[in-house]
Scaffold this motif. Structure first.
Motif, PDB file in Angstrom:
ATOM      1  N   ASN A  12       0.835  -1.208   0.000  1.00  0.00           N
ATOM      2  CA  ASN A  12       0.000   0.000   0.000  1.00  0.00           C
ATOM      3  C   ASN A  12       0.865   1.251   0.000  1.00  0.00           C
ATOM      4  N   ALA A  13       0.268   2.382  -0.288  1.00  0.00           N
ATOM      5  CA  ALA A  13       0.982   3.653  -0.437  1.00  0.00           C
ATOM      6  C   ALA A  13       1.639   4.095   0.862  1.00  0.00           C
ATOM      7  N   LYS A  14       1.037   3.753   1.985  1.00  0.00           N
ATOM      8  CA  LYS A  14       1.587   4.175   3.273  1.00  0.00           C
ATOM      9  C   LYS A  14       2.940   3.539   3.533  1.00  0.00           C
ATOM     10  N   ASP A  15       3.085   2.229   3.236  1.00  0.00           N
ATOM     11  CA  ASP A  15       4.358   1.545   3.429  1.00  0.00           C
ATOM     12  C   ASP A  15       5.429   2.076   2.476  1.00  0.00           C
ATOM     13  N   SER A  16       5.043   2.375   1.234  1.00  0.00           N
ATOM     14  CA  SER A  16       6.005   2.917   0.255  1.00  0.00           C
ATOM     15  C   SER A  16       6.558   4.265   0.715  1.00  0.00           C
ATOM     16  N   ALA A  17       5.672   5.109   1.233  1.00  0.00           N
ATOM     17  CA  ALA A  17       6.109   6.427   1.721  1.00  0.00           C
ATOM     18  C   ALA A  17       7.061   6.286   2.899  1.00  0.00           C
ATOM     19  N   ALA A  18       6.808   5.328   3.772  1.00  0.00           N
ATOM     20  CA  ALA A  18       7.686   5.116   4.931  1.00  0.00           C
ATOM     21  C   ALA A  18       9.075   4.695   4.488  1.00  0.00           C
ATOM     22  N   LYS A  19       9.154   3.846   3.463  1.00  0.00           N
ATOM     23  CA  LYS A  19      10.469   3.403   2.965  1.00  0.00           C
ATOM     24  C   LYS A  19      11.251   4.568   2.358  1.00  0.00           C
ATOM     25  N   LYS A  20      10.526   5.434   1.651  1.00  0.00           N
ATOM     26  CA  LYS A  20      11.190   6.589   1.040  1.00  0.00           C
ATOM     27  C   LYS A  20      11.762   7.511   2.116  1.00  0.00           C
ATOM     28  N   ASN A  21      11.003   7.677   3.185  1.00  0.00           N
ATOM     29  CA  ASN A  21      11.489   8.532   4.288  1.00  0.00           C
ATOM     30  C   ASN A  21      12.736   7.953   4.938  1.00  0.00           C
ATOM     31  N   GLU A  22      12.806   6.631   5.076  1.00  0.00           N
ATOM     32  CA  GLU A  22      13.980   5.990   5.656  1.00  0.00           C
ATOM     33  C   GLU A  22      15.199   6.176   4.758  1.00  0.00           C
ATOM     34  N   ALA A  23      14.990   6.041   3.437  1.00  0.00           N
ATOM     35  CA  ALA A  23      16.103   6.228   2.492  1.00  0.00           C
ATOM     36  C   ALA A  23      16.607   7.669   2.523  1.00  0.00           C
ATOM     37  N   LYS A  24      15.674   8.599   2.680  1.00  0.00           N
ATOM     38  CA  LYS A  24      16.061  10.011   2.710  1.00  0.00           C
ATOM     39  C   LYS A  24      16.903  10.325   3.937  1.00  0.00           C
ATOM     40  N   LYS A  25      16.550   9.659   5.066  1.00  0.00           N
ATOM     41  CA  LYS A  25      17.302   9.880   6.291  1.00  0.00           C
ATOM     42  C   LYS A  25      18.724   9.358   6.178  1.00  0.00           C
ATOM     43  N   ASP A  26      18.958   8.405   5.291  1.00  0.00           N
ATOM     44  CA  ASP A  26      20.282   7.807   5.124  1.00  0.00           C
ATOM     45  C   ASP A  26      21.142   8.538   4.103  1.00  0.00           C
ATOM     46  N   THR A  27      20.792   9.770   3.756  1.00  0.00           N
ATOM     47  CA  THR A  27      21.542  10.571   2.789  1.00  0.00           C
ATOM     48  C   THR A  27      22.208  11.747   3.490  1.00  0.00           C
ATOM     49  N   LEU A  28      23.465  12.018   3.139  1.00  0.00           N
ATOM     50  CA  LEU A  28      24.188  13.149   3.742  1.00  0.00           C
ATOM     51  C   LEU A  28      23.548  14.465   3.343  1.00  0.00           C
ATOM     52  N   THR A  29      23.569  15.409   4.243  1.00  0.00           N
ATOM     53  CA  THR A  29      23.079  16.743   3.912  1.00  0.00           C
ATOM     54  C   THR A  29      24.106  17.455   3.022  1.00  0.00           C
ATOM     55  N   ARG A  30      23.677  18.561   2.467  1.00  0.00           N
ATOM     56  CA  ARG A  30      24.578  19.329   1.598  1.00  0.00           C
ATOM     57  C   ARG A  30      25.812  19.805   2.361  1.00  0.00           C
ATOM     58  N   LYS A  31      25.619  20.251   3.596  1.00  0.00           N
ATOM     59  CA  LYS A  31      26.745  20.720   4.416  1.00  0.00           C
ATOM     60  C   LYS A  31      27.704  19.573   4.711  1.00  0.00           C
ATOM     61  N   GLN A  32      27.171  18.385   5.004  1.00  0.00           N
ATOM     62  CA  GLN A  32      28.023  17.243   5.285  1.00  0.00           C
ATOM     63  C   GLN A  32      28.837  16.840   4.044  1.00  0.00           C
ATOM     64  N   LYS A  33      28.209  16.917   2.887  1.00  0.00           N
ATOM     65  CA  LYS A  33      28.930  16.605   1.649  1.00  0.00           C
ATOM     66  C   LYS A  33      30.067  17.596   1.414  1.00  0.00           C
ATOM     67  N   GLU A  34      29.790  18.876   1.691  1.00  0.00           N
ATOM     68  CA  GLU A  34      30.823  19.905   1.535  1.00  0.00           C
ATOM     69  C   GLU A  34      31.986  19.657   2.486  1.00  0.00           C
ATOM     70  N   ASP A  35      31.672  19.280   3.736  1.00  0.00           N
ATOM     71  CA  ASP A  35      32.727  18.995   4.716  1.00  0.00           C
ATOM     72  C   ASP A  35      33.586  17.820   4.269  1.00  0.00           C
ATOM     73  N   LYS A  36      32.957  16.813   3.714  1.00  0.00           N
ATOM     74  CA  LYS A  36      33.691  15.634   3.248  1.00  0.00           C
ATOM     75  C   LYS A  36      34.567  15.973   2.044  1.00  0.00           C
ATOM     76  N   GLU A  37      34.012  16.715   1.091  1.00  0.00           N
ATOM     77  CA  GLU A  37      34.750  17.062  -0.121  1.00  0.00           C
ATOM     78  C   GLU A  37      35.912  18.008   0.183  1.00  0.00           C
ATOM     79  N   LYS A  38      35.737  18.870   1.184  1.00  0.00           N
ATOM     80  CA  LYS A  38      36.810  19.823   1.520  1.00  0.00           C
ATOM     81  C   LYS A  38      38.060  19.089   1.988  1.00  0.00           C
ATOM     82  N   TRP A  39      37.909  18.127   2.882  1.00  0.00           N
ATOM     83  CA  TRP A  39      39.075  17.401   3.366  1.00  0.00           C
ATOM     84  C   TRP A  39      39.659  16.498   2.281  1.00  0.00           C
ATOM     85  N   GLU A  40      38.807  15.843   1.521  1.00  0.00           N
ATOM     86  CA  GLU A  40      39.300  14.993   0.441  1.00  0.00           C
ATOM     87  C   GLU A  40      40.049  15.814  -0.600  1.00  0.00           C
ATOM     88  N   GLY A  41      39.573  17.039  -0.845  1.00  0.00           N
ATOM     89  CA  GLY A  41      40.287  17.921  -1.763  1.00  0.00           C
ATOM     90  C   GLY A  41      41.640  18.331  -1.211  1.00  0.00           C
TER      91      GLY A  41
END
Length: 488
Positions: free
Chosen positions: A221-250
């Motif tokens: 059902n649609a409710k379970d699909s939406a819950a999975k999408k929210n979990e996947a979104k929580k497992d993604t780095l924020t823009r600031k976190q990506k910048e912090d990671k790229e700065k040191w790697e650079g």
């Protein structure tokens, strides 16, 4: 530094051939200016010839073999020291220039001096922007002359103290940059911890899903699909976190030798079109004359210019010390500089091997002693030159260096023109073609050309063409060339 007492034996003023002696000039400053001009080319040729920072990192990462020892020797003896020596001579020149004119008309003297510096900045812009020399120094010397003009009448003690303050600020700027790296690493580790948590959460969910496979399969059902999408979104780095990671790697990427990293710069500098080459080098030149100036240049050049002002007022360049005193200062200055240089190279090697580990375990950056290294070694070289001025059998060297010092502005611009035509694509296209020792061989040959040219020119003219043009611009009138009076 006190004047000599009768019991001490001051350095005798040597007999100087006409080529190195001129009315209104100081021999010691001409000799030092010529030495700094020629010695500086050993470092400038790195940029002109394509011996890039990346290639230097390749040598430093494997500190063995003849190429590394050659690079280390040139770095220890010349890198940054010639710029500091130029600053010392420039500062002494400021005191000498104003000292001759302030007693007659102070307002006019200051007006002429500021105009002189502004035109020097203009010549620097021409050298950097039009002649394509990305590390031009004339612009910075002109600017610093104006900024430090209020210090010109200060006492030697005040000038020495201010020079020390500038050096400490320079050290502080280097420590500040290193602190930024420490902060970047800390933020990078925080991001890694977040990513590790994401992986752990994903693994836990996968295990839970495998145990309840049947229940998951029915959840369409649609409710379970939406819950999975929210979990996947929580497992993604924020823009600031990506910048912090790229700065040191650079930052890590900058510290690593990459055999292919120089292909872009080599292609750019071998461009046969002047317009395209100008466009490619302009941003680097602008960065040097803007960002580098207010971040580092003011403090690096300021400490040496102020020291030069103080030394001239103390009579350092007028043989006011005994030969023994000059020699002791030379040995101490050069010795301290070499020790600081050894510290820099040793710990830079450790940083290049594993910069993350270095930043974690070391409180100070490897370059923290660079200001002391450069200033102490420059004053050591100046003292050594003053000690050698009295050695009669070195008259040929004294004459040669003084001749180069007398027309140093002309030779500096000539260095740019010759190196651009020899290395860049608009000329002979040798950028990146010569090995390190071949670059130094080119410098040695060019030294001979400059010395011969200087001696020959001064047989017929009292001033170099660039020096004459500069003085015409300052005076706002056409000055005589062949009969020009240097003392005027």
């Amino acid at each position: 530094m006190e004047p000599n007492h009768p019991e001490t034996s001051p350095v005798p003023q040597p007999e100087v051939p006409p080529a190195s002696a001129a009315p209104g000039r100081q021999l010691s400053l001409d000799v030092l200016r010529g030495a700094a001009l020629l010695g500086g080319l050993l470092i400038s040729v790195w940029l002109f010839g394509g011996f890039t920072t990346n290639k230097q990192y390749g040598l430093l990462s494997h500190p063995s073999g003849g190429n590394y020892r050659l690079f280390a020797a040139v770095s220890l003896l010349f890198e940054g020291k010639m710029r500091a020596l130029i600053g010392i001579v420039f500062g002494a020149g400021i005191a000498l220039y104003l000292g001759k004119r302030l007693h007659a008309d102070a307002a006019k003297a200051h007006d002429y001096f500021v105009r002189r510096q502004l035109w020097l900045m203009g010549l620097g812009i021409v050298n950097g922007v039009l002649l394509l020399w990305q590390n031009d120094l004339l612009f910075h010397l002109g600017l610093m002359g104006i900024l430090l003009l209020p210090f010109a009448q200060a006492s030697p003690r005040a000038l020495l103290a201010t020079s020390l303050v500038f050096m400490l600020i320079f050290c502080g700027k280097l420590f500040w940059n290193y602190s930024d790296d420490k902060t970047a690493l800390r933020k990078y580790n925080t991001v890694l911890a977040v990513e590790k948590k994401f992986k752990a959460d994903s693994a836990a969910r996968a295990k839970q899903d495998s145990l309840s496979h049947k229940a998951v399969a029915v959840a369409t059902n649609a409710k379970d699909s939406a819950a999975k999408k929210n979990e996947a979104k929580k497992d993604t780095l924020t823009r600031k976190q990506k910048e912090d990671k790229e700065k040191w790697e650079g930052r890590l990427k900058q510290m690593k030798y990459d055999p292919k990293a120089d292909e872009g710069s080599r292609k750019m500098m071998r461009e046969v079109s002047y317009v395209k080459l100008w466009s490619s080098t302009l941003s680097s030149t602008q960065g040097r004359e803007a960002a580098w100036t207010y971040r580092i240049g003011v403090w690096e050049l300021g400490m040496s210019i102020l020291l030069g002002l103080a030394l001239l007022k103390l009579g350092f360049f007028e043989n006011n010390l005994s030969r023994r005193q000059y020699l002791l200062i030379a040995l101490a200055g050069i010795g301290i500089g070499l020790l600081c240089g050894w510290y820099r190279l040793y710990f830079q090697n450790a940083a290049l091997l594993d910069y993350g580990k270095y930043v974690k375990t070391r409180w100070l950056p490897y370059d923290i002693l660079v200001p002391l290294e450069r200033l102490s070694q420059a004053i050591g070289y100046a003292s050594l030159a003053m000690w050698l001025l009295a050695v009669s059998w070195l008259g040929w060297l004294r004459t040669s260096l003084a001749a180069c010092g007398r027309i140093s502005l002309t030779l500096y611009l000539l260095q740019t023109i010759v190196c651009v035509l020899f290395f860049y694509g608009i000329g002979l296209n040798n950028y990146g073609n010569l090995s390190q020792w071949q670059l130094y061989l080119f410098v040695l040959e060019f030294w001979l050309v400059q010395i011969v040219f200087s001696l020959f020119w001064l047989k017929f003219y009292p001033i170099g063409p660039a020096e004459w043009l500069w003085r015409c611009l300052v005076a706002k009138k056409w000055l005589p060339f062949k009969n020009y009076n240097e003392a005027a």
